[in-house]
Each structure stands twice: as C-alpha cells, then as structure tokens.
Design a protein around this motif. Structure first.
Motif, PDB file in Angstrom:
ATOM      1  N   LEU A   1       0.832  -1.208   0.000  1.00  0.00           N
ATOM      2  CA  LEU A   1       0.000   0.000   0.000  1.00  0.00           C
ATOM      3  C   LEU A   1       0.865   1.256   0.000  1.00  0.00           C
ATOM      4  O   LEU A   1       0.536   2.237  -0.681  1.00  0.00           O
ATOM      5  N   ASP A   2       1.958   1.230   0.748  1.00  0.00           N
ATOM      6  CA  ASP A   2       2.868   2.386   0.768  1.00  0.00           C
ATOM      7  C   ASP A   2       3.435   2.665  -0.618  1.00  0.00           C
ATOM      8  O   ASP A   2       3.737   3.811  -0.958  1.00  0.00           O
ATOM      9  N   ALA A   3       3.588   1.626  -1.424  1.00  0.00           N
ATOM     10  CA  ALA A   3       4.088   1.802  -2.793  1.00  0.00           C
ATOM     11  C   ALA A   3       2.959   2.199  -3.746  1.00  0.00           C
ATOM     12  O   ALA A   3       3.176   2.990  -4.672  1.00  0.00           O
ATOM     13  N   LYS A   4       1.761   1.669  -3.516  1.00  0.00           N
ATOM     14  CA  LYS A   4       0.645   1.899  -4.427  1.00  0.00           C
ATOM     15  C   LYS A   4       0.019   3.288  -4.267  1.00  0.00           C
ATOM     16  O   LYS A   4      -0.360   3.914  -5.265  1.00  0.00           O
TER      17      LYS A   4
ATOM     18  N   ILE B   1      -1.136   6.000  -7.188  1.00  0.00           N
ATOM     19  CA  ILE B   1      -2.528   6.378  -7.432  1.00  0.00           C
ATOM     20  C   ILE B   1      -2.673   7.898  -7.373  1.00  0.00           C
ATOM     21  O   ILE B   1      -3.346   8.496  -8.219  1.00  0.00           O
ATOM     22  N   ARG B   2      -2.035   8.519  -6.377  1.00  0.00           N
ATOM     23  CA  ARG B   2      -2.103   9.987  -6.246  1.00  0.00           C
ATOM     24  C   ARG B   2      -1.541  10.679  -7.495  1.00  0.00           C
ATOM     25  O   ARG B   2      -2.125  11.629  -8.002  1.00  0.00           O
ATOM     26  N   LYS B   3      -0.386  10.191  -7.940  1.00  0.00           N
ATOM     27  CA  LYS B   3       0.269  10.786  -9.105  1.00  0.00           C
ATOM     28  C   LYS B   3      -0.634  10.658 -10.340  1.00  0.00           C
ATOM     29  O   LYS B   3      -0.797  11.611 -11.102  1.00  0.00           O
TER      30      LYS B   3
ATOM     31  N   PHE C   1      -5.369  17.132 -14.060  1.00  0.00           N
ATOM     32  CA  PHE C   1      -4.749  18.127 -14.944  1.00  0.00           C
ATOM     33  C   PHE C   1      -5.323  18.004 -16.349  1.00  0.00           C
ATOM     34  O   PHE C   1      -5.693  19.010 -16.975  1.00  0.00           O
ATOM     35  N   LEU C   2      -5.419  16.784 -16.874  1.00  0.00           N
ATOM     36  CA  LEU C   2      -5.988  16.576 -18.202  1.00  0.00           C
ATOM     37  C   LEU C   2      -7.451  17.010 -18.255  1.00  0.00           C
ATOM     38  O   LEU C   2      -7.907  17.560 -19.255  1.00  0.00           O
TER      39      LEU C   2
ATOM     40  N   LEU D   1     -12.984   7.160 -10.506  1.00  0.00           N
ATOM     41  CA  LEU D   1     -12.447   5.828 -10.230  1.00  0.00           C
ATOM     42  C   LEU D   1     -11.174   5.924  -9.397  1.00  0.00           C
ATOM     43  O   LEU D   1     -11.018   5.214  -8.392  1.00  0.00           O
ATOM     44  N   LEU D   2     -10.277   6.803  -9.791  1.00  0.00           N
ATOM     45  CA  LEU D   2      -9.012   6.937  -9.059  1.00  0.00           C
ATOM     46  C   LEU D   2      -9.234   7.498  -7.660  1.00  0.00           C
ATOM     47  O   LEU D   2      -8.562   7.086  -6.709  1.00  0.00           O
ATOM     48  N   THR D   3     -10.169   8.435  -7.525  1.00  0.00           N
ATOM     49  CA  THR D   3     -10.484   8.977  -6.193  1.00  0.00           C
ATOM     50  C   THR D   3     -11.012   7.867  -5.293  1.00  0.00           C
ATOM     51  O   THR D   3     -10.610   7.746  -4.130  1.00  0.00           O
TER      52      THR D   3
END
Length: 185
Positions: A55-58, A62-64, A71-72, A127-129
């Motif tokens: 999770l620390d890696a994921k 996801i945030r990025k 931005f898009l 979806l990402l949120t």
C-alpha cells in the motif's frame, strides 16, 4: 472470544498462573500453546507488514495518476482544441520520453493483469479517487491491526514468561522441600 474489527483474536492475559496450569494441562503444554499463539500472531504480523509495504508503494502511484487525470480534465475543460501539452512520460523506471498531446477528454488507465481501459476523464478521476480512498482506509486498518498484533504478541510473551517463571519457582520450592525432608531423615 474477543476479536478486533477485522477478526484477529485477542490474547488472554494470565492473571493467576496457578489457575491456568493444572494436572490435566501441565506447564510444558501451556508453554507450547503460548508459543504457538505467538507464532500465529507473528505470521499475521508479517502478512500485515507486506500488505502495508504494498500500500505504501501503491498510494503515491494512485495519487500521481489522479493528479495527472485532474490536470488533463482541467485542460479538456478549457476547450482549446488546438492546444498541445508537452510532457514527459515514463517508459521504464529510469527512462522517460517527451511527447506532445492534445487533450481529448479521454484517458487510458492500467487496471492490472495487462489490461488497459479507456475512460472519459471525469469517470477516470472518480475511479481513481475511489481507489485512493479505499487504499487509504485499508492502510489505516492495516496500521491499526499491526499495533493490535504487537500488543497481542507482547501479551503472549508476558504470559509465557510468567508461566515459565512460576514453573521455575515451583521446581525450586519442590527441590527445597526434598532437601529439607532428606536432612530430617
């Protein structure tokens, strides 16, 4: 049996060792059960630590991705059809390339297992949120479970030490009684 919200059993604290050790269940058996419980808790802890590392890696990823999609989305909402965005994108861990793209209102997301789907930008942001919120909640639960597991491991180690020390004391008392009985003979 008491458990935490995710079903991890609570370790019982042995208040009175004499009540816990009996003829039917000698000290060796009790100590073995305690050591097995500690091993189970440590196994769960290792799994939780692995989940936390994942999770620390994921989460930053996801945030990025969410920031890029937002931005898009803002660029697509401006509506300038001819505007190009110059960007660098990652080809590999250490390899980047430059590209010029026109905001189309659509974005492709990797879902895993070599699957990529095209989404409208707003839907991708939703979806990402949602994924980010779920990952953060899972991380919070995992950290809570790790703290709980450490407490249970400590409790079981204290129980083990108490039973072991009680057994040593009982053996000394028995040996002293034997020596006293031999001196009286």
């Amino acid at each position: 049996m008491e458990v935490n919200p995710r079903g991890i059993p609570k370790a019982p604290f042995v208040e009175n060792v004499e009540d816990h050790v009996s003829e039917a269940e000698p000290v060796e058996i009790v100590l073995k059960k305690f050591q097995e419980a500690v091993a189970k808790y440590k196994f769960m802890e290792v799994n939780m630590l692995q989940r936390k590392r994942n999770l620390d890696a994921k989460i930053p990823e996801i945030r990025k991705t969410l920031e890029m999609v937002q931005f898009l989305q803002s660029e697509a909402e401006e509506g300038d059809e001819e505007k190009e965005i110059e960007t660098m994108y990652e080809l590999n861990d250490t390899l980047y390339a430059t590209a010029k793209i026109k905001p189309t209102g659509k974005v492709c997301l990797w879902l895993g297992a070599n699957v990529m789907l095209e989404y409208p930008v707003a839907e991708a942001a939703e979806l990402l949120t949602s994924k980010l919120e779920t990952a953060l909640k899972t991380l919070s639960n995992t950290e809570e479970d790790l703290a709980y597991l450490r407490d249970q491991i400590t409790t079981m180690e204290v129980n083990t030490a108490r039973v072991y020390n009680w057994d040593v004391k009982q053996r000394r008392l028995a040996r002293a009684k034997e020596e006293a009985a031999e001196t009286l003979d």
